[in-house]
Enzyme design. Structure first.
Site, PDB file in Angstrom:
ATOM      1  N   HIS A  46      21.939 -20.192   6.424  1.00  0.00           N
ATOM      2  CA  HIS A  46      21.084 -20.762   5.333  1.00  0.00           C
ATOM      3  C   HIS A  46      19.720 -20.300   4.955  1.00  0.00           C
ATOM      4  O   HIS A  46      19.492 -20.031   3.984  1.00  0.00           O
ATOM      5  CB  HIS A  46      20.681 -22.331   5.862  1.00  0.00           C
ATOM      6  CG  HIS A  46      20.005 -23.247   4.934  1.00  0.00           C
ATOM      7  ND1 HIS A  46      20.093 -23.900   3.821  1.00  0.00           N
ATOM      8  CD2 HIS A  46      18.308 -23.484   4.986  1.00  0.00           C
ATOM      9  CE1 HIS A  46      19.183 -24.442   3.299  1.00  0.00           C
ATOM     10  NE2 HIS A  46      18.064 -23.876   3.791  1.00  0.00           N
TER      11      HIS A  46
ATOM     12  N   GLU B 219       7.366 -44.023  -9.397  1.00  0.00           N
ATOM     13  CA  GLU B 219       6.216 -43.380  -9.782  1.00  0.00           C
ATOM     14  C   GLU B 219       6.537 -41.939  -9.506  1.00  0.00           C
ATOM     15  O   GLU B 219       6.003 -41.067 -10.355  1.00  0.00           O
ATOM     16  CB  GLU B 219       5.029 -43.904  -8.723  1.00  0.00           C
ATOM     17  CG  GLU B 219       4.556 -45.173  -9.011  1.00  0.00           C
ATOM     18  CD  GLU B 219       5.211 -46.449  -8.515  1.00  0.00           C
ATOM     19  OE1 GLU B 219       4.627 -47.326  -8.532  1.00  0.00           O
ATOM     20  OE2 GLU B 219       6.262 -46.060  -7.714  1.00  0.00           O
TER      21      GLU B 219
END
Length: 656
Positions: A259, A405
């Protein structure tokens, strides 16, 4: 075969780039190469020699850690990323940073890295495309017509912002938004099922998306078919789930070891052996080089066709053409903003003043767009003459973001990145904490997003400490490229908006719930410098009171009380410390002379951002604790925001 050559080129270039850098994320780049190759080879309408071409398809690499994959395909497509640039990945002075940076690397439409943000940015881009298309396209003239594509991984899908943004994309029916989900089942700590087992496709179906699953990333025919199906769906955004093997073809394939670490020489040799790759380092097959020429030519032809559409608009729809052009070339910034400074007088909360100025601005700018996180009646951001956006009214310039938000701010970043529209968003200031990372990305990309943040201090009153921002001002002021204004009246509020339209940076306008004194002393010129002398009580001030927002009137009253005791003082209004800091030394010294060392900062928030102005000899009337639940006037008295306390501190300071 060209397709195979492009896929293998992405895989090998990505692996070699990360190896050369000594760090990076090669696994997804190698495993997902067929996805990105199919998209760019057969679908992406772009102009590599003019990366900023307005009507291009947008691409957002939400999984920004796999930047090597993006740089590889951009190089392959003929963007100005040379062979000599490839070894500079993650190195000082290069144009290929560890995570993509908009404005640095040709062809990068968005800075990414914080997972999930890119999806929300893409939602903003797709929304902007739909709004502008509905406003400016004519039956025989198409000025705005492109797709927004995004690429994400398992990490993006785990972040809350992705769900917030995906929910809105479904509500808004953004049919030209297409997201690839590279589902390789691996994260840094291991397989995803240790913390992530939900059915992502079903979740997105519930949010109003079309979902398509491709069982293997190696099946490019299935990927191509999925993209065509996504393009055919006009009323839903599409999620294409592609199962891939991270690090495909390497010894570490399918493991977390690939990864975020280089493949290693032995691993790269094995990869190249498996792919039948024999070319020298950073070299590509002749077929790939020829493809770059084709892609450039396609881009030029696409631009030519678009310019013909522009010319048709100029001749047949001159008003539409003129407005459209002003939006995309930025000439709207030259509008006369003097009406913003007109004021009918009287003491008002700056949230009310801010709303009045916003509505005046809407009457001046045709491309203002935005809304609030379900708080427009409270933060006064309802724009009276705007239609709200909906799938049935896509031309609307007002937005219901709902209580989201974080996504709201990131979507506004996407709108700004798209170009042509001026985005604003609003909420209570304390909830800027939910938005902070998206605001930080605004600042990093220097995007002209307007943040309207009301209920600025303990002046919120009865709602108590959960709703009373204390440390948030200091946090915004500490952020590079963020201009946080806390205005005291109409003039300073209008100046904040004016600066927002001229700055290549985000601006936060922080407004009060409580009334502010209409002192009539503010000046446009002073406010646009961030800080200025509001009033001297004599020719030889012995003390400086530095303040912002609602406390400005308090300081003016304290100044009068001090004068009664024979003490001359200066009140400095500092609506934007960030802007004041950018002024020349001579100007700053004229406002805060070195010889006046008795200084008090007065602000109903943390004192952390005031130390460099008051110095070692100064003092504060600020907040060092959270607030409390009580009427605001009681809280101001409780925490020392009174004429008596300021006067007492001033006398003590001068005596010492």
């Amino acid at each position: 075969m060209l397709e195979k050559d492009i896929i293998n080129s992405i895989r090998v270039l990505s692996a070699d780039m990360v190896e050369e850098a000594g760090s990076g994320h090669p696994g997804t780049a190698i495993g997902a190469a067929p996805i990105i190759a199919t998209l760019f080879q057969k679908f992406m309408k772009v102009s590599p020699e003019n990366p900023a071409f307005f009507n291009r398809d947008r691409f957002v690499l939400s999984a920004g850690h796999t930047s090597a994959m993006l740089y590889s395909i951009l190089h392959i497509c003929g963007y100005d990323i040379k062979k000599s640039d490839l070894p500079t990945l993650r190195k000082e002075g290069g144009i290929l940073p560890g995570h993509p940076e908009h404005g640095l690397t040709p062809g990068v439409d968005c800075s990414t890295g914080p997972l999930g943000q890119g999806i929300a940015n893409a939602v903003g881009m797709a929304l902007a495309e739909k709004v502008m298309a509905s406003r400016y396209n004519q039956k025989d003239c198409t000025l705005v017509d492109h797709y927004t594509y995004a690429f994400c991984g398992d990490g993006c899908m785990m972040e809350g912002i992705e769900n917030e943004a995906a929910s809105l994309a479904g509500v808004w029916k953004l049919g030209k938004l297409i997201v690839f989900y590279d589902s390789n089942g691996i994260t840094i700590e291991g397989t995803t099922d240790i913390a992530f087992t939900e059915n992502v496709a079903k979740r997105h179906e519930a949010l109003g998306w079309q979902t398509i699953t491709v069982d293997s990333a190696e099946d490019t025919a299935a990927i191509e078919k999925a993209i065509k199906a996504a393009q055919a769906e006009k009323d839903k955004p599409s999620l294409i789930v592609v199962k891939s093997i991270i690090g495909y073809g390497t010894p570490k394939a399918g493991t977390s070891a690939i990864h975020g670490s280089p493949v290693g020489k032995e691993g790269i040799d094995k990869l190249k052996q498996n792919l039948g790759w024999t070319l020298p380092l950073f070299e590509t097959p002749q077929s790939v080089k020829d493809f770059a020429k084709v892609k450039k030519l396609e881009g030029k032809n696409y631009e030519k066709l678009w310019k013909e559409q522009l010319e048709t608009a100029r001749k047949k729809y001159p008003e539409v053409y003129a407005e459209f052009l002003s939006c995309i070339d930025g000439s709207y910034k030259n509008a006369n903003l003097s009406p913003l400074y007109e004021y009918d007088g009287g003491d008002k909360a700056t949230r009310n003043i801010c709303g009045e100025v916003l509505n005046k601005l809407d009457g001046i700018l045709p491309n203002l767009i935005g809304g609030s996180a379900d708080l427009s009646p409270s933060n006064c951001t309802a724009v009276r003459n705007k239609t709200y956006y909906s799938p049935s009214t896509p031309e609307g310039g007002a937005i219901h973001f709902g209580i989201r938000e974080h996504a709201m701010a990131a979507i506004c970043n996407g709108i700004a990145l798209h170009g042509g529209l001026v985005p604003f968003c609003a909420t209570f200031f304390t909830f800027s904490d939910y938005m902070k990372h998206a605001m930080r990305m605004s600042a990093i990309m220097k995007l002209p997003v307007i943040y309207i943040l009301s209920h600025d201090s303990i002046g919120v009153g009865e709602d108590g400490m959960t709703h009373q921002p204390i440390e948030q001002l200091a946090a915004l002021r500490s952020m590079p490229n963020m201009y946080a204004f806390r205005p005291s009246d109409n003039t300073e509020t209008a100046a904040a908006y004016e600066y927002a339209l001229t700055a290549s940076a985000p601006v936060a306008i922080v407004t009060s719930r409580q009334k502010c004194t209409a002192h009539g002393l503010s000046t446009r010129e002073g406010a646009l410098k961030g800080g200025y002398v509001l009033k001297d009580s004599g020719k030889n001030p012995q003390l400086i009171l530095i303040t912002s927002g609602s406390e400005t009137g308090l300081c003016l009253n304290a100044q009068q009380e001090l004068l009664k005791q024979g003490i001359q003082s200066r009140v400095v209004s500092m609506p934007c410390t960030n802007l004041f800091d950018e002024q020349g030394e001579e100007y700053k010294h004229s406002v805060l002379p070195d010889n006046i060392r008795a200084r008090i900062a007065v602000e109903a928030a943390s004192n952390i951002s005031w130390g460099k102005y008051v110095g070692l000899d100064g003092d504060y009337v600020c907040m060092n604790t959270f607030g409390a639940s009580a009427p605001y006037d009681a809280l101001f008295k409780k925490f020392g925001f009174t004429v008596e306390n300021i006067t007492e501190k001033a006398l003590k300071l001068l005596k010492n």
